[in-house]
Write a protein that holds these residues in place. Structure first.
Motif, PDB file in Angstrom:
ATOM      1  N   LEU A  19       0.840  -1.207   0.000  1.00  0.00           N
ATOM      2  CA  LEU A  19       0.000   0.000   0.000  1.00  0.00           C
ATOM      3  C   LEU A  19       0.878   1.261   0.000  1.00  0.00           C
ATOM      4  CD1 LEU A  19      -2.817  -1.017   2.522  1.00  0.00           C
ATOM      5  CD2 LEU A  19      -3.019  -0.695   0.042  1.00  0.00           C
ATOM      6  N   LEU A  20       1.967   1.228   0.765  1.00  0.00           N
ATOM      7  CA  LEU A  20       2.857   2.398   0.837  1.00  0.00           C
ATOM      8  C   LEU A  20       3.494   2.690  -0.508  1.00  0.00           C
ATOM      9  CD1 LEU A  20       4.197   4.579   2.548  1.00  0.00           C
ATOM     10  CD2 LEU A  20       5.999   2.930   3.106  1.00  0.00           C
ATOM     11  N   VAL A  21       3.946   1.608  -1.154  1.00  0.00           N
ATOM     12  CA  VAL A  21       4.559   1.790  -2.483  1.00  0.00           C
ATOM     13  C   VAL A  21       3.545   2.307  -3.471  1.00  0.00           C
ATOM     14  CG1 VAL A  21       5.626   0.566  -4.424  1.00  0.00           C
ATOM     15  CG2 VAL A  21       6.339   0.062  -2.072  1.00  0.00           C
ATOM     16  N   ALA A  22       2.342   1.795  -3.362  1.00  0.00           N
ATOM     17  CA  ALA A  22       1.286   2.246  -4.276  1.00  0.00           C
ATOM     18  C   ALA A  22       0.973   3.704  -4.050  1.00  0.00           C
ATOM     19  CB  ALA A  22       0.036   1.382  -4.073  1.00  0.00           C
ATOM     20  N   LEU A  23       0.899   4.090  -2.767  1.00  0.00           N
ATOM     21  CA  LEU A  23       0.608   5.495  -2.464  1.00  0.00           C
ATOM     22  C   LEU A  23       1.727   6.419  -2.939  1.00  0.00           C
ATOM     23  CD1 LEU A  23      -0.909   5.118   1.118  1.00  0.00           C
ATOM     24  CD2 LEU A  23      -2.091   5.842  -0.955  1.00  0.00           C
ATOM     25  N   ILE A  24       2.990   5.941  -2.774  1.00  0.00           N
ATOM     26  CA  ILE A  24       4.112   6.764  -3.242  1.00  0.00           C
ATOM     27  C   ILE A  24       4.060   6.949  -4.746  1.00  0.00           C
ATOM     28  CG2 ILE A  24       6.635   6.825  -3.519  1.00  0.00           C
ATOM     29  CD1 ILE A  24       6.803   5.456  -0.788  1.00  0.00           C
ATOM     30  N   GLY A  25       3.780   5.827  -5.455  1.00  0.00           N
ATOM     31  CA  GLY A  25       3.695   5.927  -6.905  1.00  0.00           C
ATOM     32  C   GLY A  25       2.547   6.820  -7.325  1.00  0.00           C
ATOM     33  N   TYR A  26       1.457   6.731  -6.597  1.00  0.00           N
ATOM     34  CA  TYR A  26       0.314   7.579  -6.936  1.00  0.00           C
ATOM     35  C   TYR A  26       0.599   9.051  -6.658  1.00  0.00           C
ATOM     36  CZ  TYR A  26      -4.473   9.331  -7.051  1.00  0.00           C
ATOM     37  OH  TYR A  26      -5.598  10.072  -7.339  1.00  0.00           O
ATOM     38  N   LEU A  28       3.404  10.517  -6.772  1.00  0.00           N
ATOM     39  CA  LEU A  28       4.394  11.082  -7.681  1.00  0.00           C
ATOM     40  C   LEU A  28       3.820  11.446  -9.039  1.00  0.00           C
ATOM     41  CD1 LEU A  28       7.478   8.796  -6.932  1.00  0.00           C
ATOM     42  CD2 LEU A  28       7.044  11.130  -6.155  1.00  0.00           C
ATOM     43  N   ARG A  29       2.581  11.044  -9.259  1.00  0.00           N
ATOM     44  CA  ARG A  29       1.969  11.391 -10.544  1.00  0.00           C
ATOM     45  C   ARG A  29       1.687  12.872 -10.594  1.00  0.00           C
ATOM     46  NH1 ARG A  29      -3.119   7.839 -11.688  1.00  0.00           N
ATOM     47  NH2 ARG A  29      -3.673   8.722  -9.663  1.00  0.00           N
ATOM     48  N   ASP A  30       1.671  13.410 -11.813  1.00  0.00           N
ATOM     49  CA  ASP A  30       1.467  14.848 -11.998  1.00  0.00           C
ATOM     50  C   ASP A  30      -0.038  15.135 -12.092  1.00  0.00           C
ATOM     51  OD1 ASP A  30       1.779  17.468 -12.422  1.00  0.00           O
ATOM     52  OD2 ASP A  30       2.342  17.288 -14.555  1.00  0.00           O
ATOM     53  N   HIS A  31      -0.588  15.575 -10.993  1.00  0.00           N
ATOM     54  CA  HIS A  31      -2.000  15.980 -11.016  1.00  0.00           C
ATOM     55  C   HIS A  31      -2.161  17.124 -10.036  1.00  0.00           C
ATOM     56  CE1 HIS A  31      -1.484  12.888  -7.911  1.00  0.00           C
ATOM     57  NE2 HIS A  31      -2.439  13.559  -7.236  1.00  0.00           N
ATOM     58  N   LYS A  32      -3.239  17.866 -10.226  1.00  0.00           N
ATOM     59  CA  LYS A  32      -3.436  19.105  -9.498  1.00  0.00           C
ATOM     60  C   LYS A  32      -3.965  18.888  -8.093  1.00  0.00           C
ATOM     61  CE  LYS A  32      -4.220  21.818 -13.667  1.00  0.00           C
ATOM     62  NZ  LYS A  32      -5.170  22.706 -14.406  1.00  0.00           N
ATOM     63  N   ASN A  33      -4.916  18.047  -7.959  1.00  0.00           N
ATOM     64  CA  ASN A  33      -5.548  17.850  -6.650  1.00  0.00           C
ATOM     65  C   ASN A  33      -4.850  16.746  -5.878  1.00  0.00           C
ATOM     66  OD1 ASN A  33      -7.497  19.817  -7.268  1.00  0.00           O
ATOM     67  ND2 ASN A  33      -8.685  18.264  -8.421  1.00  0.00           N
ATOM     68  N   VAL A  34      -4.283  17.101  -4.753  1.00  0.00           N
ATOM     69  CA  VAL A  34      -3.570  16.129  -3.926  1.00  0.00           C
ATOM     70  C   VAL A  34      -4.417  15.820  -2.707  1.00  0.00           C
ATOM     71  CG1 VAL A  34      -1.481  15.663  -2.642  1.00  0.00           C
ATOM     72  CG2 VAL A  34      -1.392  17.097  -4.670  1.00  0.00           C
ATOM     73  N   SER A  35      -4.684  14.534  -2.503  1.00  0.00           N
ATOM     74  CA  SER A  35      -5.552  14.099  -1.385  1.00  0.00           C
ATOM     75  C   SER A  35      -4.776  14.142  -0.080  1.00  0.00           C
ATOM     76  CB  SER A  35      -6.037  12.676  -1.665  1.00  0.00           C
ATOM     77  OG  SER A  35      -4.914  11.813  -1.720  1.00  0.00           O
ATOM     78  N   LYS A  36      -5.473  14.050   0.987  1.00  0.00           N
ATOM     79  CA  LYS A  36      -4.865  14.046   2.322  1.00  0.00           C
ATOM     80  C   LYS A  36      -3.900  12.896   2.520  1.00  0.00           C
ATOM     81  CE  LYS A  36      -6.923  17.647   4.118  1.00  0.00           C
ATOM     82  NZ  LYS A  36      -6.163  18.837   4.565  1.00  0.00           N
ATOM     83  N   PRO A  37      -4.315  11.670   2.117  1.00  0.00           N
ATOM     84  CA  PRO A  37      -3.329  10.561   2.257  1.00  0.00           C
ATOM     85  C   PRO A  37      -2.060  10.807   1.450  1.00  0.00           C
ATOM     86  CG  PRO A  37      -5.523   9.714   1.924  1.00  0.00           C
ATOM     87  CD  PRO A  37      -5.657  11.177   1.727  1.00  0.00           C
ATOM     88  N   GLN A  39      -0.802  13.704   0.691  1.00  0.00           N
ATOM     89  CA  GLN A  39      -0.008  14.709   1.394  1.00  0.00           C
ATOM     90  C   GLN A  39       0.742  14.090   2.570  1.00  0.00           C
ATOM     91  OE1 GLN A  39      -2.618  17.888   2.516  1.00  0.00           O
ATOM     92  NE2 GLN A  39      -3.092  18.459   0.388  1.00  0.00           N
ATOM     93  N   PHE A  40       0.010  13.214   3.278  1.00  0.00           N
ATOM     94  CA  PHE A  40       0.623  12.547   4.422  1.00  0.00           C
ATOM     95  C   PHE A  40       1.839  11.720   3.984  1.00  0.00           C
ATOM     96  CE2 PHE A  40       0.945   8.754   7.111  1.00  0.00           C
ATOM     97  CZ  PHE A  40       1.271   9.368   8.323  1.00  0.00           C
ATOM     98  N   VAL A  41       1.611  10.949   2.920  1.00  0.00           N
ATOM     99  CA  VAL A  41       2.719  10.107   2.426  1.00  0.00           C
ATOM    100  C   VAL A  41       3.882  10.965   1.950  1.00  0.00           C
ATOM    101  CG1 VAL A  41       3.389   8.493   0.627  1.00  0.00           C
ATOM    102  CG2 VAL A  41       1.217   8.206   1.839  1.00  0.00           C
ATOM    103  N   ARG A  42       3.546  12.065   1.259  1.00  0.00           N
ATOM    104  CA  ARG A  42       4.605  12.925   0.741  1.00  0.00           C
ATOM    105  C   ARG A  42       5.421  13.545   1.880  1.00  0.00           C
ATOM    106  NH1 ARG A  42       2.817  16.901  -3.907  1.00  0.00           N
ATOM    107  NH2 ARG A  42       2.587  14.842  -4.866  1.00  0.00           N
ATOM    108  N   ASP A  43       4.695  13.924   2.947  1.00  0.00           N
ATOM    109  CA  ASP A  43       5.413  14.495   4.092  1.00  0.00           C
ATOM    110  C   ASP A  43       6.326  13.464   4.744  1.00  0.00           C
ATOM    111  OD1 ASP A  43       4.217  16.908   3.673  1.00  0.00           O
ATOM    112  OD2 ASP A  43       2.601  16.555   5.129  1.00  0.00           O
ATOM    113  N   ILE A  44       5.787  12.241   4.844  1.00  0.00           N
ATOM    114  CA  ILE A  44       6.598  11.174   5.452  1.00  0.00           C
ATOM    115  C   ILE A  44       7.856  10.916   4.620  1.00  0.00           C
ATOM    116  CG2 ILE A  44       6.659   8.720   6.011  1.00  0.00           C
ATOM    117  CD1 ILE A  44       5.098  10.409   7.994  1.00  0.00           C
ATOM    118  N   VAL A  45       7.642  10.844   3.293  1.00  0.00           N
ATOM    119  CA  VAL A  45       8.793  10.591   2.409  1.00  0.00           C
ATOM    120  C   VAL A  45       9.797  11.737   2.486  1.00  0.00           C
ATOM    121  CG1 VAL A  45       9.512  10.323   0.004  1.00  0.00           C
ATOM    122  CG2 VAL A  45       7.487   9.128   0.866  1.00  0.00           C
ATOM    123  N   GLY A  46       9.280  12.978   2.489  1.00  0.00           N
ATOM    124  CA  GLY A  46      10.175  14.143   2.573  1.00  0.00           C
ATOM    125  C   GLY A  46      10.952  14.168   3.866  1.00  0.00           C
ATOM    126  N   PHE A  47      10.256  13.813   4.964  1.00  0.00           N
ATOM    127  CA  PHE A  47      10.939  13.775   6.249  1.00  0.00           C
ATOM    128  C   PHE A  47      12.055  12.732   6.250  1.00  0.00           C
ATOM    129  CE2 PHE A  47      11.303  11.953  10.529  1.00  0.00           C
ATOM    130  CZ  PHE A  47      11.723  13.081  11.221  1.00  0.00           C
TER     131      PHE A  47
END
Length: 283
Positions: A19-26, A28-37, A39-47
């Motif tokens: 699920l984590l890999v899927a969320l990361i891949g999702y 990383l896609r180029d789209h305008k609206n970013v969902s809360k999950p 954002q959460f995953v992106r913050d975790i990865v950035g941290f």
């Protein structure tokens, strides 16, 4: 059923990773609206990237600083070595400039251009015979022969009295040898001839003898080689008349001649051969 599929915690971990890999891949896609999950995953990865990047960059900077310090040390060492060489280089440049100036003065003497010349350097002189002899670094292999005239940029210095293959001995005009005679001429209103024979060490003057008793010359008159002795070329500067003194018998006079050449401080000389060239020997 294998034990692997029976371990629930392992299955849950595997599903979480998927699920984590899927969320990361999702995410990383180029789209305008970013969902809360996302954002959460992106913050975790950035941290996580920050946690890894900060110490990694610190280590890289540390080793980079060490390399810079090593380079700075090496450059400073080279600069220090160059600075230590500067006084030596300055002395060599000054010495070469002096040599060049002296040789240029000699070569600029128009009266001597018709003669062949050999440049030489003083290599030694005896403290006991300081005003009588010097040794130079040119010998018979260089074309130096006995009785050749030796000059400096100021004037006549002496003559070659002995040679080996690579070195020669020069007798100075200031020698006390009674056989050391040079035919000279006083360039007064009327040329007056005599012989340089002797040196007054106390007054630092050459003695130009056998001048007729009725001859009058002035202080400052120039004395040159006459060329009549058969050894030296004519017109080589010797010195200037200081005074004229009657001899004991009253039949002749002696001129005290202040030499142009410095017999004490000599480094470079020129040896003049009047017999090498076919032209210009008509004295």
């Amino acid at each position: 059923m294998p034990q692997f599929f029976l371990n629930k915690r392992l299955i849950i971990l595997l599903i979480s990773i998927i699920l984590l890999v899927a969320l990361i891949g999702y995410s990383l896609r180029d789209h305008k609206n970013v969902s809360k999950p996302e954002q959460f995953v992106r913050d975790i990865v950035g941290f996580g990237q920050s946690v890894i990047a900060i110490p990694a960059n610190g280590v890289a900077d540390f080793f980079g600083s060490i390399k810079d310090i090593q380079n700075t040390y090496t450059e400073n060492k080279k600069l220090k070595a160059r600075l230590e060489e500067l006084p030596k280089l300055s002395a060599e440049v000054a010495d070469l400039k002096q040599q060049n100036d002296e040789l240029k003065k000699i070569l600029d003497k128009e009266d001597l251009r018709e003669y062949s010349s050999i440049q030489a350097t003083i290599i030694s002189r005896s403290p006991e015979q300081w005003y009588e002899y010097i040794n130079i670094n040119k010998g018979s292999v260089n074309g130096v022969a006995k009785n050749m005239a030796v000059i400096t940029s100021e004037g006549l210095l002496g003559k070659v009295v002995d040679t080996s293959e690579f070195y020669s001995k020069v007798e100075l005009l200031s020698s006390t040898n009674p056989k050391n005679r040079i035919s000279a001429v006083i360039k007064s209103e009327k040329p007056e001839y005599g012989l340089i024979e002797g040196y007054d060490e106390e007054n630092k003057v050459l003695l130009l003898k056998t001048i007729p008793y009725d001859v009058k010359v002035k202080k400052g008159d120039v004395v040159e080689t006459s060329g009549l002795g058969g050894i030296f070329p004519k017109d080589i500067l010797i010195g200037t008349v200081e005074k004229l003194v009657p001899d004991e018998n009253g039949l002749t006079q002696t001129a005290y001649v202040k030499p142009y050449a410095n017999f004490y401080s000599i480094e470079h000389v020129q040896i003049i051969d009047r017999k090498v060239k076919q032209h210009g020997e008509g004295e």
